[in-house]
Write an enzyme that holds these catalytic residues in place. Structure first.
Site, PDB file in Angstrom:
ATOM      1  N   ASP A   7       0.882  -1.162   0.000  1.00 47.34           N
ATOM      2  CA  ASP A   7       0.000   0.000   0.000  1.00 47.34           C
ATOM      3  C   ASP A   7       0.924   1.218   0.000  1.00 47.34           C
ATOM      4  OD1 ASP A   7      -2.274   1.688   0.523  1.00 47.34           O
ATOM      5  OD2 ASP A   7      -1.599   1.767   2.613  1.00 47.34           O
ATOM      6  N   ASP A   9      -0.048   5.059   0.897  1.00 46.50           N
ATOM      7  CA  ASP A   9      -0.275   6.021   1.982  1.00 46.50           C
ATOM      8  C   ASP A   9      -0.233   5.311   3.337  1.00 46.50           C
ATOM      9  OD1 ASP A   9      -0.866   8.537   0.532  1.00 46.50           O
ATOM     10  OD2 ASP A   9      -2.570   7.429  -0.256  1.00 46.50           O
TER      11      ASP A   9
HETATM   12  C1  BG6 Z   1      -5.680   6.050   0.187  1.00 48.96           C
HETATM   13  C2  BG6 Z   1      -5.695   6.820   1.484  1.00 48.96           C
HETATM   14  O1  BG6 Z   1      -4.389   5.589  -0.072  1.00 48.96           O
HETATM   15  O2  BG6 Z   1      -6.094   6.890  -0.891  1.00 48.96           O
HETATM   16  C3  BG6 Z   1      -7.080   7.418   1.703  1.00 48.96           C
HETATM   17  O3  BG6 Z   1      -5.373   5.964   2.564  1.00 48.96           O
HETATM   18  C4  BG6 Z   1      -7.483   8.267   0.498  1.00 48.96           C
HETATM   19  O4  BG6 Z   1      -7.097   8.180   2.881  1.00 48.96           O
HETATM   20  C5  BG6 Z   1      -7.402   7.425  -0.766  1.00 48.96           C
HETATM   21  O5  BG6 Z   1      -8.816   8.763   0.664  1.00 48.96           O
HETATM   22  C6  BG6 Z   1      -7.750   8.213  -2.029  1.00 48.96           C
HETATM   23  O6  BG6 Z   1      -6.764   9.183  -2.252  1.00 48.96           O
HETATM   24  P1  BG6 Z   1      -6.811  10.262  -3.401  1.00 48.96           P
HETATM   25  O7  BG6 Z   1      -5.383  10.745  -3.487  1.00 48.96           O
HETATM   26  O8  BG6 Z   1      -7.246   9.581  -4.666  1.00 48.96           O
HETATM   27  O9  BG6 Z   1      -7.773  11.308  -2.984  1.00 48.96           O
HETATM   28 MG    MG Z   2      -2.673   3.096   3.672  1.00 48.83          MG
END
Ligand code: BG6
Ligand code: MG
Length: 212
Positions: A7, A9
């Site tokens: 993963d 984030d």
């Molecule tokens: C995930 C995060 O990786 O991505 C979430 O943990 C986030 O918190 C999701 O909402 C979507 O991210 P983005 O960058 O497409 O808004």
């Molecule tokens: Mg994550």
């Protein structure tokens, strides 16, 4: 030989606070209560589903068009904040683990719900390191659905049962197990009863995988 799907984030780089700042700005502007506890619920969840969770606290109801605008507002702020990300923001042990995996010939991928995945990888200087990248721009269903990890496995040309997923979100552990993969939980995801392993450091992952 196992492959490893990370993963992004919360595993490779911590963007939690940046998501928080951007959602908080959107929520304050619209008078919606929002705090870090609610932010924690958004881990691993897509942007649209994150907004739905935030709007549970709103007294108003919003049209599809308005929801799109709220997401756009949040993302514009988030993307600006991402501009400050740099190589040193990579979480401890990640670069070392990646190097060891590569040395051992283990294929590595990213499996992230984020549509900003490529920008983040570029900012932290890891855009060419992974053998495959599967992200929020390529999927219909976000975690806990296994889709993003199955896309990553397909791109790695390996079977799901040969994949080990590293996740910090409970939804991500559920996704890995739904995809018939091994699930390693780090951080918050340790609370998931579905995790096959729980670790506190990246080096523990090297031990689980029996890397030299
Ligand atoms: C995930 C995060 O990786 O991505 C979430 O943990 C986030 O918190 C999701 O909402 C979507 O991210 P983005 O960058 O497409 O808004
Ligand atoms: Mg994550």
């Amino acid at each position: 030989m196992k492959s490893v799907i990370f993963d992004l984030d919360g595993v490779i780089v911590s963007t939690d606070d940046l998501h928080f700042q951007a959602w908080k700005s959107m929520a304050d502007r619209n008078g919606i209560p929002f705090d870090r506890q609610i932010n924690n619920l958004l881990r691993g969840v897509s942007r649209a589903e994150s907004l739905e969770i935030i709007l549970r606290k709103s007294e108003k109801s919003y049209s599809e068009q308005q929801k799109q605008e709220l997401m756009q507002y949040k993302n514009d702020i988030y993307v600006k904040l991402l501009d400050n990300l740099k190589h040193s923001d990579i979480l401890p042990g990640v670069v070392e683990l990646i190097n060891r995996l590569k040395k051992a010939g283990v294929k590595i991928a990213i499996g992230s719900s984020s549509k900003n995945t490529r920008k983040i990888l570029q900012k932290i200087g890891l855009e060419t390191v992974f053998d495959a990248i599967a992200d929020g721009t390529e999927i219909q269903h976000s975690k806990p659905d296994p889709e993003v990890f199955l896309v990553a496995a397909r791109k790695l040309e390996t079977k799901p049962e040969n994949c080990v997923v590293v996740e910090d979100a409970v939804a991500g552990i559920e996704a890995a197990k739904a995809g018939n993969m091994t699930a390693i939980a780090i951080g918050d995801a340790a609370s998931s009863s579905l995790a096959d392993y729980r670790v506190n450091t990246m080096m523990q992952i090297a031990e689980i995988l029996n890397l030299e």
